[in-house]
Design a protein around this motif. Structure first.
Motif, PDB file in Angstrom:
ATOM      1  N   GLU A 178       1.700  -1.579   7.026  1.00 42.72           N
ATOM      2  CA  GLU A 178       1.293  -2.691   8.620  1.00 42.72           C
ATOM      3  C   GLU A 178       0.252  -3.230   8.356  1.00 42.72           C
ATOM      4  O   GLU A 178      -0.005  -4.317   8.444  1.00 42.72           O
ATOM      5  N   THR A 179      -1.027  -2.822   8.378  1.00 50.97           N
ATOM      6  CA  THR A 179      -2.504  -2.779   8.540  1.00 50.97           C
ATOM      7  C   THR A 179      -2.604  -3.050   7.170  1.00 50.97           C
ATOM      8  O   THR A 179      -3.115  -4.227   7.283  1.00 50.97           O
ATOM      9  N   ARG A 235       5.003   7.947   9.309  1.00 53.60           N
ATOM     10  CA  ARG A 235       4.163   7.681  10.146  1.00 53.60           C
ATOM     11  C   ARG A 235       3.136   6.863   9.632  1.00 53.60           C
ATOM     12  O   ARG A 235       2.625   5.707  10.055  1.00 53.60           O
ATOM     13  N   GLU A 236       1.944   7.665   8.976  1.00 50.71           N
ATOM     14  CA  GLU A 236       0.568   7.739   8.320  1.00 50.71           C
ATOM     15  C   GLU A 236       0.490   6.327   7.362  1.00 50.71           C
ATOM     16  O   GLU A 236       0.522   5.308   7.360  1.00 50.71           O
ATOM     17  N   LYS A 259       3.588   4.222   6.631  1.00 52.51           N
ATOM     18  CA  LYS A 259       4.075   2.906   7.724  1.00 52.51           C
ATOM     19  C   LYS A 259       2.918   2.347   8.513  1.00 52.51           C
ATOM     20  O   LYS A 259       2.352   0.800   8.135  1.00 52.51           O
ATOM     21  N   GLU A 260       2.090   3.176   8.941  1.00 55.17           N
ATOM     22  CA  GLU A 260       1.388   2.530   9.738  1.00 55.17           C
ATOM     23  C   GLU A 260      -0.233   1.656   8.676  1.00 55.17           C
ATOM     24  O   GLU A 260      -0.870   0.658   9.108  1.00 55.17           O
ATOM     25  N   LEU A 261      -0.680   2.087   7.493  1.00 51.47           N
ATOM     26  CA  LEU A 261      -0.615   1.708   6.656  1.00 51.47           C
ATOM     27  C   LEU A 261      -0.801   0.621   6.040  1.00 51.47           C
ATOM     28  O   LEU A 261      -1.197  -0.277   5.611  1.00 51.47           O
ATOM     29  N   ALA A 313      -8.297   5.861   4.667  1.00 50.77           N
ATOM     30  CA  ALA A 313      -6.953   5.662   4.720  1.00 50.77           C
ATOM     31  C   ALA A 313      -6.877   7.574   4.617  1.00 50.77           C
ATOM     32  O   ALA A 313      -8.581   7.413   3.653  1.00 50.77           O
ATOM     33  N   SER A 314      -6.286   7.752   4.830  1.00 53.65           N
ATOM     34  CA  SER A 314      -6.079  10.171   5.020  1.00 53.65           C
ATOM     35  C   SER A 314      -5.877  10.103   3.537  1.00 53.65           C
ATOM     36  O   SER A 314      -4.931   9.479   3.359  1.00 53.65           O
ATOM     37  N   ASP A 339      -0.727  -7.574   7.801  1.00 54.65           N
ATOM     38  CA  ASP A 339      -1.473  -7.571   9.057  1.00 54.65           C
ATOM     39  C   ASP A 339      -2.594  -8.329   8.292  1.00 54.65           C
ATOM     40  O   ASP A 339      -2.525  -9.458   8.367  1.00 54.65           O
ATOM     41  N   ILE A 387       7.920  -1.808   4.083  1.00 58.05           N
ATOM     42  CA  ILE A 387       7.322  -0.698   5.253  1.00 58.05           C
ATOM     43  C   ILE A 387       8.934   0.081   5.774  1.00 58.05           C
ATOM     44  O   ILE A 387       8.963   0.740   6.780  1.00 58.05           O
ATOM     45  N   TYR A 423       4.717  -5.242   0.622  1.00 60.00           N
ATOM     46  CA  TYR A 423       4.528  -4.625   2.107  1.00 60.00           C
ATOM     47  C   TYR A 423       5.807  -5.122   3.071  1.00 60.00           C
ATOM     48  O   TYR A 423       5.888  -3.490   3.569  1.00 60.00           O
TER      49      TYR A 423
END
Length: 152
Positions: free
Chosen positions: A129-130, A122-123, A125-127, A61-62, A133, A116, A112
């Motif tokens: 979401e991953t 955005r980043e 939220k993407e983390l 992750a960033s 999932d 979310i 999670y």
């Protein structure tokens, strides 16, 4: 553990899966029923793998996302787990064990999802979401696999 950042959240989730894996393995050795022992060992291996996969998020992750504060976490109810393993699974039947472990995953999924909805970056939220999932996929897989044990 106090959760302040997304990095803390990932580490905390990893620790919960690791603790659950240890507890399940510990209880497998103490359970009297062979079927429950097999289930506990399977679930322990699964949770250990979840711990390993979640740990990989810390490395991929960033850095900016990992250091982003998670203010809204504090309003969410913490995940209930057996933080000390006094053999809570060693006295449960196979169905109750499955229910407990799937409930653990459902709590993580709920956490999670709530985060979310509040994520502004955005980043981040993407983390989330991953991670969502992953938890959803693994909960479905666990459900299918444990149902197959009924057929045996």
């Amino acid at each position: 553990m106090e959760i302040k950042t997304f990095g803390d959240l990932i580490d905390w989730t990893r620790q919960l899966h690791a603790h659950l894996a240890e507890c399940l393995a510990h209880c497998a050795n103490q359970h009297e029923e062979e079927r429950a022992q097999m289930l506990l060992n399977y679930l322990s291996l699964h949770e250990a793998e979840m711990q390993r996969v979640i740990a990989s998020f810390e490395g991929t992750a960033s850095v900016n996302v990992l250091h982003t504060y998670v203010y809204d976490y504090l309003s969410h109810q913490p995940i209930r787990s057996h933080r000390t393993c006094d053999a809570p699974y060693s006295t449960l039947g196979a169905d109750a064990i499955c229910k407990e472990v799937l409930d653990f995953h459902d709590q993580a999924i709920s956490l999670y999802r709530s985060l979310i909805g509040r994520a502004e970056i955005r980043e981040a939220k993407e983390l989330l979401e991953t991670l969502l999932d992953l938890e959803e996929h693994e909960a479905m897989r666990l459900s299918r696999q444990t149902e197959r044990m009924h057929d045996i």
